[in-house]
Design a protein around this motif. Sequence first.
Motif, PDB file in Angstrom:
ATOM      1  N   ALA A  14       0.672  -1.416  -0.283  1.00 15.21           N
ATOM      2  CA  ALA A  14       0.139  -0.138   0.052  1.00 15.21           C
ATOM      3  C   ALA A  14       1.405   1.271   0.058  1.00 15.21           C
ATOM      4  CB  ALA A  14      -0.734  -0.052   0.957  1.00 15.21           C
ATOM      5  N   PHE A  15       2.555   1.441   0.732  1.00 11.25           N
ATOM      6  CA  PHE A  15       3.219   2.372   0.581  1.00 11.25           C
ATOM      7  C   PHE A  15       3.148   2.731  -0.705  1.00 11.25           C
ATOM      8  CE2 PHE A  15       7.259   4.514   2.000  1.00 11.25           C
ATOM      9  CZ  PHE A  15       6.311   5.681   2.382  1.00 11.25           C
ATOM     10  N   GLU A  18       0.817   3.902  -2.872  1.00 13.73           N
ATOM     11  CA  GLU A  18       0.448   5.658  -2.467  1.00 13.73           C
ATOM     12  C   GLU A  18       2.079   6.280  -3.353  1.00 13.73           C
ATOM     13  OE1 GLU A  18      -1.840   8.788  -1.980  1.00 13.73           O
ATOM     14  OE2 GLU A  18      -2.693   6.301  -1.342  1.00 13.73           O
ATOM     15  N   LYS A  21       1.491   6.761  -7.167  1.00 11.27           N
ATOM     16  CA  LYS A  21       0.591   7.841  -6.426  1.00 11.27           C
ATOM     17  C   LYS A  21       0.816   9.364  -6.648  1.00 11.27           C
ATOM     18  CE  LYS A  21      -3.396   8.923  -4.603  1.00 11.27           C
ATOM     19  NZ  LYS A  21      -4.440   9.791  -4.074  1.00 11.27           N
ATOM     20  N   GLN A  22       1.761   9.602  -5.903  1.00 12.49           N
ATOM     21  CA  GLN A  22       1.878  10.803  -5.488  1.00 12.49           C
ATOM     22  C   GLN A  22       3.207  11.652  -6.935  1.00 12.49           C
ATOM     23  OE1 GLN A  22       0.250  13.320  -3.602  1.00 12.49           O
ATOM     24  NE2 GLN A  22      -1.223  11.530  -3.261  1.00 12.49           N
ATOM     25  N   THR A  33      -5.667   5.390  -6.535  1.00  8.46           N
ATOM     26  CA  THR A  33      -4.844   4.083  -6.625  1.00  8.46           C
ATOM     27  C   THR A  33      -6.952   3.179  -5.981  1.00  8.46           C
ATOM     28  OG1 THR A  33      -5.026   4.073  -4.091  1.00  8.46           O
ATOM     29  CG2 THR A  33      -3.035   4.843  -5.441  1.00  8.46           C
ATOM     30  N   ASN A  35      -8.169  -0.142  -3.832  1.00 10.20           N
ATOM     31  CA  ASN A  35      -7.277  -1.471  -2.477  1.00 10.20           C
ATOM     32  C   ASN A  35      -8.369  -2.571  -2.709  1.00 10.20           C
ATOM     33  OD1 ASN A  35      -6.829  -2.660  -0.760  1.00 10.20           O
ATOM     34  ND2 ASN A  35      -6.012  -0.950   0.390  1.00 10.20           N
ATOM     35  N   VAL A  48      -2.999   1.383  -9.569  1.00 12.76           N
ATOM     36  CA  VAL A  48      -2.776   2.530  -9.599  1.00 12.76           C
ATOM     37  C   VAL A  48      -2.818   2.430 -11.039  1.00 12.76           C
ATOM     38  CG1 VAL A  48      -1.228   4.173  -9.818  1.00 12.76           C
ATOM     39  CG2 VAL A  48      -0.705   2.457  -8.112  1.00 12.76           C
TER      40      VAL A  48
END
Length: 68
Positions: A14-15, A18, A21-22, A33, A35, A48
Amino acid sequence: MSENWIKVYTTSDAFAAEVLKQGLTEAGIPAVTINKQLSAYHLGEIHVLVSKGDFNKAIEYLVQNEIE
């Protein structure tokens, strides 16, 4: 989810999803995203997605940043 979005990356982290995505967003490529993990066990995948029009730019971003 609209059919104008296309998956560019899949992970179970998950990290990492993210952060990607950023990074895409900061590069001017809007990203989201999705999940699909079972939250209690963290089993499954996180996707993503970017718009179809930004797909090539997103792939280029992945290659330039050596994201596999």
